[in-house]
Design a protein around this motif. Sequence first.
Motif, PDB file in Angstrom:
ATOM      1  N   VAL A  52       0.835  -1.213   0.000  1.00 27.82           N
ATOM      2  CA  VAL A  52       0.000   0.000   0.000  1.00 27.82           C
ATOM      3  C   VAL A  52       0.868   1.262   0.000  1.00 27.82           C
ATOM      4  CG1 VAL A  52      -1.658   1.348   1.324  1.00 27.82           C
ATOM      5  CG2 VAL A  52      -1.990  -1.112   1.061  1.00 27.82           C
ATOM      6  N   LEU A  53       1.821   1.321   0.944  1.00 30.05           N
ATOM      7  CA  LEU A  53       2.680   2.502   1.007  1.00 30.05           C
ATOM      8  C   LEU A  53       3.578   2.599  -0.226  1.00 30.05           C
ATOM      9  CD1 LEU A  53       3.728   2.507   4.791  1.00 30.05           C
ATOM     10  CD2 LEU A  53       1.932   3.835   3.654  1.00 30.05           C
ATOM     11  N   GLY A  54       4.039   1.443  -0.726  1.00 30.89           N
ATOM     12  CA  GLY A  54       4.881   1.446  -1.924  1.00 30.89           C
ATOM     13  C   GLY A  54       4.145   1.978  -3.136  1.00 30.89           C
ATOM     14  N   THR A  55       2.848   1.630  -3.218  1.00 28.88           N
ATOM     15  CA  THR A  55       2.043   2.152  -4.336  1.00 28.88           C
ATOM     16  C   THR A  55       1.891   3.667  -4.229  1.00 28.88           C
ATOM     17  OG1 THR A  55       0.822   0.060  -4.494  1.00 28.88           O
ATOM     18  CG2 THR A  55      -0.200   2.014  -5.477  1.00 28.88           C
ATOM     19  N   ILE A  56       1.657   4.171  -3.007  1.00 30.08           N
ATOM     20  CA  ILE A  56       1.552   5.626  -2.810  1.00 30.08           C
ATOM     21  C   ILE A  56       2.865   6.303  -3.212  1.00 30.08           C
ATOM     22  CG2 ILE A  56       1.296   7.443  -1.082  1.00 30.08           C
ATOM     23  CD1 ILE A  56      -0.555   5.541   0.470  1.00 30.08           C
ATOM     24  N   ILE A  57       3.976   5.712  -2.794  1.00 29.21           N
ATOM     25  CA  ILE A  57       5.280   6.285  -3.140  1.00 29.21           C
ATOM     26  C   ILE A  57       5.475   6.308  -4.647  1.00 29.21           C
ATOM     27  CG2 ILE A  57       7.773   5.895  -2.993  1.00 29.21           C
ATOM     28  CD1 ILE A  57       7.302   4.801  -0.172  1.00 29.21           C
ATOM     29  N   PHE A  58       5.089   5.215  -5.312  1.00 27.23           N
ATOM     30  CA  PHE A  58       5.252   5.133  -6.765  1.00 27.23           C
ATOM     31  C   PHE A  58       4.409   6.188  -7.478  1.00 27.23           C
ATOM     32  CE2 PHE A  58       3.456   3.381 -10.746  1.00 27.23           C
ATOM     33  CZ  PHE A  58       4.612   3.373 -11.519  1.00 27.23           C
ATOM     34  N   VAL A  59       3.139   6.297  -7.069  1.00 29.67           N
ATOM     35  CA  VAL A  59       2.219   7.213  -7.756  1.00 29.67           C
ATOM     36  C   VAL A  59       2.534   8.669  -7.427  1.00 29.67           C
ATOM     37  CG1 VAL A  59      -0.192   7.921  -7.976  1.00 29.67           C
ATOM     38  CG2 VAL A  59       0.398   5.487  -7.883  1.00 29.67           C
ATOM     39  N   TRP A  60       2.787   8.952  -6.147  1.00 23.75           N
ATOM     40  CA  TRP A  60       2.992  10.341  -5.712  1.00 23.75           C
ATOM     41  C   TRP A  60       4.457  10.761  -5.888  1.00 23.75           C
ATOM     42  CZ3 TRP A  60       1.634  12.313  -0.064  1.00 23.75           C
ATOM     43  CH2 TRP A  60       1.735  13.706  -0.042  1.00 23.75           C
ATOM     44  N   GLY A  61       5.343  10.029  -5.254  1.00 25.66           N
ATOM     45  CA  GLY A  61       6.754  10.403  -5.332  1.00 25.66           C
ATOM     46  C   GLY A  61       7.354  10.183  -6.705  1.00 25.66           C
ATOM     47  N   GLY A  62       6.821   9.200  -7.445  1.00 21.60           N
ATOM     48  CA  GLY A  62       7.371   8.931  -8.772  1.00 21.60           C
ATOM     49  C   GLY A  62       6.760   9.755  -9.881  1.00 21.60           C
ATOM     50  N   ARG A  63       5.739  10.558  -9.530  1.00 22.30           N
ATOM     51  CA  ARG A  63       5.026  11.304 -10.568  1.00 22.30           C
ATOM     52  C   ARG A  63       5.926  12.227 -11.395  1.00 22.30           C
ATOM     53  NH1 ARG A  63      -0.352  15.127  -9.839  1.00 22.30           N
ATOM     54  NH2 ARG A  63      -0.581  15.657 -12.045  1.00 22.30           N
ATOM     55  N   PRO A  64       6.868  12.992 -10.780  1.00 26.13           N
ATOM     56  CA  PRO A  64       7.733  13.848 -11.614  1.00 26.13           C
ATOM     57  C   PRO A  64       8.489  13.064 -12.679  1.00 26.13           C
ATOM     58  CG  PRO A  64       7.979  14.409  -9.301  1.00 26.13           C
ATOM     59  CD  PRO A  64       7.171  13.158  -9.343  1.00 26.13           C
ATOM     60  N   PHE A  65       8.930  11.862 -12.318  1.00 31.08           N
ATOM     61  CA  PHE A  65       9.700  11.066 -13.270  1.00 31.08           C
ATOM     62  C   PHE A  65       8.793  10.415 -14.308  1.00 31.08           C
ATOM     63  CE2 PHE A  65      11.526  10.747  -8.940  1.00 31.08           C
ATOM     64  CZ  PHE A  65      12.602  11.599  -9.134  1.00 31.08           C
ATOM     65  N   LEU A  66       7.612   9.980 -13.886  1.00 23.13           N
ATOM     66  CA  LEU A  66       6.683   9.341 -14.813  1.00 23.13           C
ATOM     67  C   LEU A  66       6.170  10.325 -15.861  1.00 23.13           C
ATOM     68  CD1 LEU A  66       4.630   7.239 -12.219  1.00 23.13           C
ATOM     69  CD2 LEU A  66       6.339   6.375 -13.840  1.00 23.13           C
ATOM     70  N   THR A  67       5.756  11.522 -15.413  1.00 25.68           N
ATOM     71  CA  THR A  67       5.231  12.504 -16.371  1.00 25.68           C
ATOM     72  C   THR A  67       6.326  13.006 -17.306  1.00 25.68           C
ATOM     73  OG1 THR A  67       5.546  14.230 -14.705  1.00 25.68           O
ATOM     74  CG2 THR A  67       3.365  13.248 -14.858  1.00 25.68           C
ATOM     75  N   SER A  68       7.530  13.205 -16.771  1.00 25.47           N
ATOM     76  CA  SER A  68       8.627  13.671 -17.619  1.00 25.47           C
ATOM     77  C   SER A  68       9.066  12.592 -18.587  1.00 25.47           C
ATOM     78  CB  SER A  68       9.814  14.106 -16.756  1.00 25.47           C
ATOM     79  OG  SER A  68       9.459  15.176 -15.930  1.00 25.47           O
TER      80      SER A  68
END
Length: 698
Positions: free
Chosen positions: A96-112
Amino acid sequence: MAHTREAHADHSPHGDQGPVSGDSAHGDHEHAQHGDQGAHDGHSGHDHSSHVAQFRRLFWIMLVLAAPTAFFSTMFAEILGYQRPDFPGADWVSPVLGTIIFVWGGRPFLTSGWGELRSRQPGMMLLIAMAITVGFVASLGASLGIFDHQLDFWWELALLIVIMLLGHWIEMRSLAQTTSALDSLAAMMPDEAERVVGDTVETVAPGQLDVGDLVIVRPGGRIPADGEIEHGAAAVDESMITGESTPVARDVGERVVAGAVATDSALRVRVTATGEDTALAGIRTLVAEAQNSSSRAQRLADKSAALLFWFALGSAVITALVWTLIGRPDDAVIRTVTVLVIACPHALGLAIPLVVSIATERAANAGVLVRDRLALETMRQVDAVVFDKTGTLTRGEPVVTGVASSGSDDENDVLAIAAAAEHDSEHPLARAIVRAAEERGLELPEASDFTSEPAVGVTASIGGRVIRVGGPALLRSVGGESLADTEPWEDDGATVLHVVRDGEVIGAIGLADEVRDESRRAIDELHRRGIRVVMMTGDAQAVADAVAQRLDIDEVHAGVRPEHKASHIAELQKAGRRVAMVGDGVNDAPALAKADVGIAIGAGTDVAIGSAGVILASDDPRAVLSVVDLSNATYRKMTQNLWWAAGYNLIAVPLAAGVLAPVGFVLPVAVGALLMSASTVVVALNAQLLRRLDLSPR
């Protein structure tokens, strides 16, 4: 501007006596524009401070989430050898926390990364996005029982994103520091200005001032706009413009610039430029342009990053195939993820823009304004520097170099009489004579009946006797002969004015364009660096030769009209020279544009010269040495960073692929992320060493 013999003769009351003389990605694709969660949209010209705050906040939030994610990870507990807490739902804390980290914390890298993919410009952000996406899918599949439990590395995914955010935070903080020159320049403008309106004084914002307004500058106050001193004299600190720490004396009629400080006395200044037209605003624009401009090295870094992407992608494919073919598909996924993490060319993208940004900021603080990054890179290859003479190697204004007497009057008497006769003239030669008399502390006799005759000289009455001062035409009109003492002056190209009293020559005064004390030191240092020094001037050969001999100049071109200077630059280039042209702007513009590097002496006011790649805010020719030293130091840092960033990736990718697995060494993905971020930090710290470079005149 260039001063010619003809220009002086045409306007002289003394007749024909002669003259006196590109960031970011950073690069062009700008990180493919990071997403709105901390995206930094490239680094040039943006508000780095807000990006620093966004990445700092995001890093700390993700770090807090990453701690329980790792702690409740079964694999992490096995590695460290502790017993993971066991309670209902404990197995889902990490997913659960890993998914939040991926979606929220990884968003700058995913969108770029998605932006790079859409623009068909694959680079570092796409690699990061691929790495964390693969890690997330593998971990989620393991948690759901789809994949082998060994692929459950939520802790590694969390650590990877946290480390990536930390690297971006450090990067953005470093880049934010490079804009401090612009912030400092902006801070130099006062908050208020005192404008004189009739008999009253009103307080207004500097932005409300108009050209022609009269403002009061109190002792210790900053000048709110460019202008001309109308009343008062003060020692003015112009260090933010010229880089020179010593205040300079400014008097009535002299120009002052916005942001300068009247250190000891009050001034009344008539505004000549406001807002974006001021010298300070011009400097801010030049620094911003320099930080935004691209360059050969930047393009090389961008190309290297693109090549490294394909290298990493190819390596990842080969890694996946090899580990799969040997029957270890789980290891294939882990090794492939590690390869993608290690190959992120983040340090490579930072290597060039950070170095150049720091270099341009460091230069701006020293009064060297780099308008074109390519010019900064090219300067290290220059082997010939061409100087305009007047206003560059010389001060551009005449000074008295000698006084001779024909007999009964001593030299001081001759100078005092001439100064009294010339006192009401506005000609530069007259001003020089009066100034020389004042510097010697001479008392001037009272003069009357002043007249000026073009092409001959001036006439005045002193003590009932007719005094005339002029050049050869005056001598001919009175039937006099020049003094023998003046022959050496004429041989050196000086202007000679004779002083005549009641038709009799009583003395002579020699005047010449004063050579700057700093010019000889600058030329000696250029010679020490193996650089050939050339001088071009519109003055006569004798004048040019005298200056060249005094300064030990290698090559002289005299009598050159401004429009012909560019052709002389071309001749040097045809001979295989890399040429830098140093001039004072307007008349030198064609030559500045033609040279490999154009260096304009702006003297703090004419800073927006479009034909030059480098602008010296001061008029000290030694600043050219600063450009050479800065170019060499910048190139060294660029080279070091490129070697470190690219070389590190080329060595680390095979290790990440598992080439040493047969001997028992397997590089974990988290360690790979840590090493990648360490590479970014090394590049950033190496670039910061440029701040130690001493660019002060010597």
